[in-house]
Design a protein around this motif. Structure first.
Motif, PDB file in Angstrom:
ATOM      1  N   ILE A   1     -63.637  -8.735   5.688  1.00  0.00           N
ATOM      2  CA  ILE A   1     -62.218  -8.816   6.068  1.00  0.00           C
ATOM      3  C   ILE A   1     -62.057  -9.673   7.319  1.00  0.00           C
ATOM      4  N   GLY A   2     -63.164  -9.883   8.050  1.00  0.00           N
ATOM      5  CA  GLY A   2     -63.109 -10.791   9.199  1.00  0.00           C
ATOM      6  C   GLY A   2     -62.797 -12.216   8.793  1.00  0.00           C
ATOM      7  N   ALA A   3     -63.045 -12.561   7.529  1.00  0.00           N
ATOM      8  CA  ALA A   3     -62.669 -13.878   7.024  1.00  0.00           C
ATOM      9  C   ALA A   3     -61.216 -13.916   6.590  1.00  0.00           C
ATOM     10  N   VAL A   4     -60.618 -12.739   6.433  1.00  0.00           N
ATOM     11  CA  VAL A   4     -59.230 -12.619   5.982  1.00  0.00           C
ATOM     12  C   VAL A   4     -58.271 -12.596   7.171  1.00  0.00           C
ATOM     13  N   GLY A   5     -58.620 -11.825   8.209  1.00  0.00           N
ATOM     14  CA  GLY A   5     -57.765 -11.714   9.386  1.00  0.00           C
ATOM     15  C   GLY A   5     -58.499 -11.009  10.502  1.00  0.00           C
ATOM     16  N   GLU A   6     -57.943 -11.043  11.701  1.00  0.00           N
ATOM     17  CA  GLU A   6     -58.535 -10.328  12.827  1.00  0.00           C
ATOM     18  C   GLU A   6     -58.409  -8.831  12.574  1.00  0.00           C
ATOM     19  N   SER A   7     -59.528  -8.119  12.682  1.00  0.00           N
ATOM     20  CA  SER A   7     -59.515  -6.705  12.309  1.00  0.00           C
ATOM     21  C   SER A   7     -59.502  -5.754  13.497  1.00  0.00           C
ATOM     22  N   ILE A   8     -59.680  -6.260  14.714  1.00  0.00           N
ATOM     23  CA  ILE A   8     -59.672  -5.377  15.876  1.00  0.00           C
ATOM     24  C   ILE A   8     -58.754  -5.905  16.965  1.00  0.00           C
ATOM     25  N   VAL A   9     -57.519  -6.140  16.603  1.00  0.00           N
ATOM     26  CA  VAL A   9     -56.524  -6.568  17.581  1.00  0.00           C
ATOM     27  C   VAL A   9     -55.346  -5.615  17.552  1.00  0.00           C
ATOM     28  N   SER A  10     -54.694  -5.497  18.685  1.00  0.00           N
ATOM     29  CA  SER A  10     -53.491  -4.674  18.782  1.00  0.00           C
ATOM     30  C   SER A  10     -52.293  -5.507  18.319  1.00  0.00           C
ATOM     31  N   VAL A  11     -51.418  -4.918  17.536  1.00  0.00           N
ATOM     32  CA  VAL A  11     -50.259  -5.639  17.016  1.00  0.00           C
ATOM     33  C   VAL A  11     -48.980  -4.862  17.297  1.00  0.00           C
ATOM     34  N   GLU A  12     -47.872  -5.577  17.367  1.00  0.00           N
ATOM     35  CA  GLU A  12     -46.580  -4.936  17.628  1.00  0.00           C
ATOM     36  C   GLU A  12     -45.930  -4.441  16.353  1.00  0.00           C
ATOM     37  N   LYS A  13     -46.263  -5.072  15.223  1.00  0.00           N
ATOM     38  CA  LYS A  13     -45.724  -4.656  13.930  1.00  0.00           C
ATOM     39  C   LYS A  13     -46.863  -4.532  12.928  1.00  0.00           C
ATOM     40  N   THR A  14     -46.764  -3.539  12.055  1.00  0.00           N
ATOM     41  CA  THR A  14     -47.777  -3.381  11.013  1.00  0.00           C
ATOM     42  C   THR A  14     -47.774  -4.605  10.101  1.00  0.00           C
ATOM     43  N   LYS A  15     -48.957  -5.140   9.837  1.00  0.00           N
ATOM     44  CA  LYS A  15     -49.078  -6.344   9.008  1.00  0.00           C
ATOM     45  C   LYS A  15     -50.058  -6.075   7.882  1.00  0.00           C
ATOM     46  N   VAL A  16     -49.720  -6.528   6.689  1.00  0.00           N
ATOM     47  CA  VAL A  16     -50.575  -6.353   5.518  1.00  0.00           C
ATOM     48  C   VAL A  16     -51.236  -7.691   5.167  1.00  0.00           C
TER      49      VAL A  16
ATOM     50  N   THR B   1     -53.711  -9.828   2.505  1.00  0.00           N
ATOM     51  CA  THR B   1     -54.156  -9.863   1.111  1.00  0.00           C
ATOM     52  C   THR B   1     -55.212 -10.959   0.958  1.00  0.00           C
ATOM     53  N   GLU B   2     -55.646 -11.158  -0.258  1.00  0.00           N
ATOM     54  CA  GLU B   2     -56.668 -12.167  -0.541  1.00  0.00           C
ATOM     55  C   GLU B   2     -56.177 -13.587  -0.295  1.00  0.00           C
ATOM     56  N   GLU B   3     -54.893 -13.763  -0.075  1.00  0.00           N
ATOM     57  CA  GLU B   3     -54.354 -15.096   0.192  1.00  0.00           C
ATOM     58  C   GLU B   3     -54.535 -15.521   1.649  1.00  0.00           C
ATOM     59  N   ASP B   4     -54.917 -14.596   2.517  1.00  0.00           N
ATOM     60  CA  ASP B   4     -54.969 -14.863   3.954  1.00  0.00           C
ATOM     61  C   ASP B   4     -56.357 -15.316   4.410  1.00  0.00           C
ATOM     62  N   TRP B   5     -56.359 -16.101   5.504  1.00  0.00           N
ATOM     63  CA  TRP B   5     -57.588 -16.570   6.132  1.00  0.00           C
ATOM     64  C   TRP B   5     -57.498 -16.392   7.640  1.00  0.00           C
TER      65      TRP B   5
ATOM     66  N   LEU C   1     -65.873 -19.854   7.625  1.00  0.00           N
ATOM     67  CA  LEU C   1     -66.397 -21.180   7.314  1.00  0.00           C
ATOM     68  C   LEU C   1     -67.324 -21.155   6.101  1.00  0.00           C
ATOM     69  N   SER C   2     -68.160 -20.125   5.976  1.00  0.00           N
ATOM     70  CA  SER C   2     -69.077 -20.070   4.836  1.00  0.00           C
ATOM     71  C   SER C   2     -68.335 -19.774   3.539  1.00  0.00           C
ATOM     72  N   GLU C   3     -67.335 -18.884   3.592  1.00  0.00           N
ATOM     73  CA  GLU C   3     -66.606 -18.580   2.368  1.00  0.00           C
ATOM     74  C   GLU C   3     -65.740 -19.757   1.931  1.00  0.00           C
ATOM     75  N   GLN C   4     -65.069 -20.401   2.876  1.00  0.00           N
ATOM     76  CA  GLN C   4     -64.250 -21.560   2.517  1.00  0.00           C
ATOM     77  C   GLN C   4     -65.104 -22.677   1.933  1.00  0.00           C
ATOM     78  N   ALA C   5     -66.296 -22.875   2.482  1.00  0.00           N
ATOM     79  CA  ALA C   5     -67.204 -23.893   1.942  1.00  0.00           C
ATOM     80  C   ALA C   5     -67.623 -23.534   0.522  1.00  0.00           C
ATOM     81  N   ALA C   6     -67.831 -22.240   0.272  1.00  0.00           N
ATOM     82  CA  ALA C   6     -68.219 -21.798  -1.072  1.00  0.00           C
ATOM     83  C   ALA C   6     -67.117 -22.097  -2.080  1.00  0.00           C
ATOM     84  N   TRP C   7     -65.883 -21.762  -1.738  1.00  0.00           N
ATOM     85  CA  TRP C   7     -64.769 -22.011  -2.651  1.00  0.00           C
ATOM     86  C   TRP C   7     -64.549 -23.514  -2.851  1.00  0.00           C
ATOM     87  N   ARG C   8     -64.729 -24.286  -1.785  1.00  0.00           N
ATOM     88  CA  ARG C   8     -64.560 -25.734  -1.907  1.00  0.00           C
ATOM     89  C   ARG C   8     -65.610 -26.315  -2.848  1.00  0.00           C
TER      90      ARG C   8
END
Length: 314
Positions: free
Chosen positions: A86-101, A103-107, A134-141
């Motif tokens: 999920i670290g390739a999807v989004g930052e997983s240990i940050v404080s946020v002001e609004k709940t954010k969802v 998905t697999e579309e995010d980087w 970087l490794s996952e994006q290279a794989a998909w490319r």
């Protein structure tokens, strides 16, 4: 493995292990792919303590590209599954002001940008996340550019915070080699407990056995071809684990170690990040385990190893 899986002795007996000295070396996997029909590539530096970002990025990127290129030369290989995060999807240990969802579309482009800008001064988590992006994006490319000639389809699994019983046999908690094992020991069972929980905010967890099952389904199911899947059960905080221990009465010492006044209450979920595992539910038919199930089996695992006597004595 025979002890852990007595009903699968034939499969265990067919297991063969080989050592790849350097997964980033050119042709590192070439000698081991004859007769192989499927590949699950899980290897990457899983630590947050390296200083140089390249010590994360090079083996993650070159290891992934190496297995993809080598597999392309073997016509019997029909599916390659790559473990992302999920670290390739989004930052997983940050404080946020609004709940954010997410998905697999995010980087997680922020991690890549941060590491490029400040290099060694970036956090270990950011360096790790950048390597996974970087490794996952290279794989998909590579997959998209060569799809018409490749013998295999690509699938990617991006797990969240992996917790649960251990698959390996460390001699003691001090010998744990993975951040996940260290995390569940320190946050749940260590005495004295840490002064503050980590993470201190809600996090998206997944049971290790669900992650394994998702890799198997991604390897075997037609629906997984060319797809990316987040592996996350649900959002929790550590108080949910303490509450589950109290409800299940699986380890009374845990209740004495962690009182409700020592941690944020489960009902006080502040705005947080959600990594949605819904796609895997829908396409792969995954039924995720929940905190009580994982905790119960985790306690049984650690108790059978003799690691929880200090809590039994509380």
């Amino acid at each position: 493995m025979a002890k852990k899986h007595p009903s699968s002795l034939d499969a265990v007996g067919a297991l063969e292990c080989v050592v790849v000295p350097d997964i980033s070396a050119e042709g590192a996997f070439e000698a081991f792919l004859d007769g192989v029909q499927g590949v699950v590539h899980t290897a990457t530096p899983v630590t947050f303590e390296l200083e140089d970002p390249e010590d994360y990025i090079r083996p993650a990127l070159e290891g992934t590209m190496g297995i993809l290129k080598s597999a392309a030369k073997h016509s019997d290989i029909k599916r390659v599954v790559v473990t992302s995060s999920i670290g390739a999807v989004g930052e997983s240990i940050v404080s946020v002001e609004k709940t954010k969802v997410y998905t697999e579309e995010d980087w997680n482009e922020n991690a890549v940008r941060l590491v490029k800008e400040i290099g060694k001064d970036a956090s270990g988590m950011s360096k790790y996340n950048a390597s996974k992006v970087l490794s996952e994006q290279a794989a998909w490319r590579f997959y998209r550019e060569n799809k018409h000639t490749l013998p295999y389809e690509l699938s990617v699994i991006a797990p969240g915070w992996i917790l649960g019983p251990l698959p390996d046999e460390p001699s003691s908690p001090s010998a744990f080699s993975t951040p996940s094992a260290k995390l569940e020991w320190e946050q749940l069972f260590a005495n004295p407990p840490p002064p503050e929980p980590f993470p201190s905010f809600p996090f998206s967890y997944v049971d290790i056995r669900d992650v394994a099952e998702m890799h198997i389904r991604a390897l075997e199911m037609e629906e997984a071809a060319g797809e990316r899947f987040i592996a996350c059960s649900h959002v929790c905080i550590w108080q949910d684990w303490f509450d589950a221990a109290r409800t299940l009465e699986v380890l009374p010492g845990l209740n004495k170690l962690h009182t409700t006044t020592m941690r944020q209450r489960a009902a006080e979920l502040r705005p947080h990040l959600v990594f949605s595992g819904e796609k895997a539910r829908q396409k792969l038919g995954i039924v995720y385990k929940t905190v009580p199930e994982t905790l119960k089996d985790l306690v049984e695992d650690f108790r059978s190893r003799g690691w929880l006597r200090h809590l039994d004595e509380l």
